[in-house]
Design an enzyme around this catalytic site. Sequence first.
Site, mmCIF file in Angstrom:
data_model
loop_
_atom_site.group_PDB
_atom_site.id
_atom_site.type_symbol
_atom_site.label_atom_id
_atom_site.label_comp_id
_atom_site.label_asym_id
_atom_site.label_seq_id
_atom_site.Cartn_x
_atom_site.Cartn_y
_atom_site.Cartn_z
ATOM 1 N N ASP A 5 0.836 -1.202 0.000
ATOM 2 C CA ASP A 5 0.000 0.000 0.000
ATOM 3 C C ASP A 5 0.868 1.249 0.000
ATOM 4 O OD1 ASP A 5 -2.697 1.407 0.634
ATOM 5 O OD2 ASP A 5 -1.326 2.177 2.178
ATOM 6 N N TYR B 23 2.763 10.076 0.131
ATOM 7 C CA TYR B 23 3.754 9.556 1.076
ATOM 8 C C TYR B 23 5.159 9.996 0.638
ATOM 9 C CZ TYR B 23 0.000 6.505 2.851
ATOM 10 O OH TYR B 23 -1.172 6.003 3.376
ATOM 11 N N TYR C 250 -5.882 0.147 8.147
ATOM 12 C CA TYR C 250 -4.556 0.781 8.284
ATOM 13 C C TYR C 250 -4.233 0.966 9.764
ATOM 14 C CZ TYR C 250 -6.446 5.707 8.597
ATOM 15 O OH TYR C 250 -7.069 6.879 8.946
ATOM 16 N N LEU D 237 -1.277 -1.962 13.849
ATOM 17 C CA LEU D 237 -0.492 -2.078 15.088
ATOM 18 C C LEU D 237 -0.658 -0.816 15.934
ATOM 19 C CD1 LEU D 237 2.730 -3.608 13.464
ATOM 20 C CD2 LEU D 237 0.853 -4.813 14.605
#
Length: 286
Positions: free
Chosen positions: A45, A50, A189, A192
Site C-alpha cells: 500500500d 507519502y 490501516y 499495530l
Amino acid sequence: MKFRDGAIVPALGQGSANLAQGKRSEAAEEEALRTGLSLGMALIDTAEMYGSGRSETLIGRAIAGQRDRVFLVSKVWPNHVAGDGIARACEASLARLGTDHLDLYLLHWRNPDTDLSGVVVAFESLRVAGKIRAWGVSNFNVSDMEDLFRVPHGDRCATNQVYYNIGGRGIEYDLLPWCEQRGMPVMAYAPLGHSRLVRDPTLARIGAAHGCSATAVALAWAIRSGNVIAIPESGSPAHVKENAVALSLMLTPQELQILDAAHPLRWVNLLRPLLDRSKRWLRNLL
Ligand SMILES: NC(=O)c1ccc[n+]([C@@H]2O[C@H](COP(=O)([O-])OP(=O)(O)OC[C@H]3O[C@@H](n4cnc5c(N)ncnc54)[C@H](OP(=O)(O)O)[C@@H]3O)[C@@H](O)[C@H]2O)c1
C-alpha cells in the site's frame, strides 16, 4: 480474500507511509518489502502523498522484476481530483512505481467539496483503459459510503481503507457491518496502532504461548473475520518476519475472549476517525 469482482487479494499486506524518509537506509527498507513479499504479505500500500512520491519510487525499486507477484495499491490526493487530475496523478504514480497498472487505486479521503460522481467517472475510465484493476476509497464513514453508493456506479467500490486495530475498534459499531452486509472487504490501516500495540501485555502473553510476537497476534486478530485486510508497516526485515507469522496464526475462541476483555469495543473508539477527519479538513484550509 476476495473482492466482489472476484479478484483475489492477500489478507496481509505492507504499508509504506513512512518509508524513504530517513528512518533507515532505503536498502534495508527495500529488503523489508521484499521479505514481506516472499512470506506472502503480497499487497503493498502506498500513496502519491507519502514522502511526496518517494515511497512509490522506493517501492518501484523493491518490486522491480517481480511486479506480477504484487497486489499494488496507491491513492490519489483529494486536492488532485478536479478536471483530469486523477488520470494525471495515476500516470505519475505508475511512472514512480515503474509499472503500467495498479491493482487498486483509492481516493485518499473525501474533502467537503469532493465531487464523488466525477471521481467515480475518472476511476471507471482508468479501469476501462487497463491502468487500474479496481478502485476504492479511504477514510469514508457510513454516511460517506451511502453518498458514494448513490452516484452512478458508486457501488463498484472495491474496498474502504480505514483506521482499525484492537485498540481502535470504532468501525465495529457501524462501518464494518455496513461493508460486510454488502460483501465488501475493509482494509485496516495502522493495524499495530502506529506501533502502540507492540508492547501490549495481553498480546505479548498470547504471542508467547504461540512462540510469536505481540504484533503477529494483533495482526491475526485484525484479519480474523476473513473480511479485513491488514497493512502493517515496517522498514525492518526482522519485524516483517515477525509480522508475517499472523498469516498462519489461528487464535482460539478463548484467546479471542481474553483479547476482547482486555480491549473492549468502546464509544471512545469513535473519536479517533473524527479527530483524523478534523485534522485533514484543517490541513486543507490552511
Ligand atoms: N489511508 C490512510 O489515511 C492511512 C493512514 C495511515 C496509514 N495508512 C497506511 O497504513 C500503513 C500502516 O499504518 P501505520 O504505519 O500508521 O501504523 P502501523 O502499521 O500500525 O505501525 C507501524 C509501526 O509499527 C512498527 N512495527 C511494525 N512491525 C513491528 C514489529 N514486529 N516489532 C516492532 N515494531 C514494529 C513500525 O516500526 P519499524 O519500521 O521499526 O518496524 C512502525 O513504527 C501505512 O504505512 C500506510 O500505508 C493509511
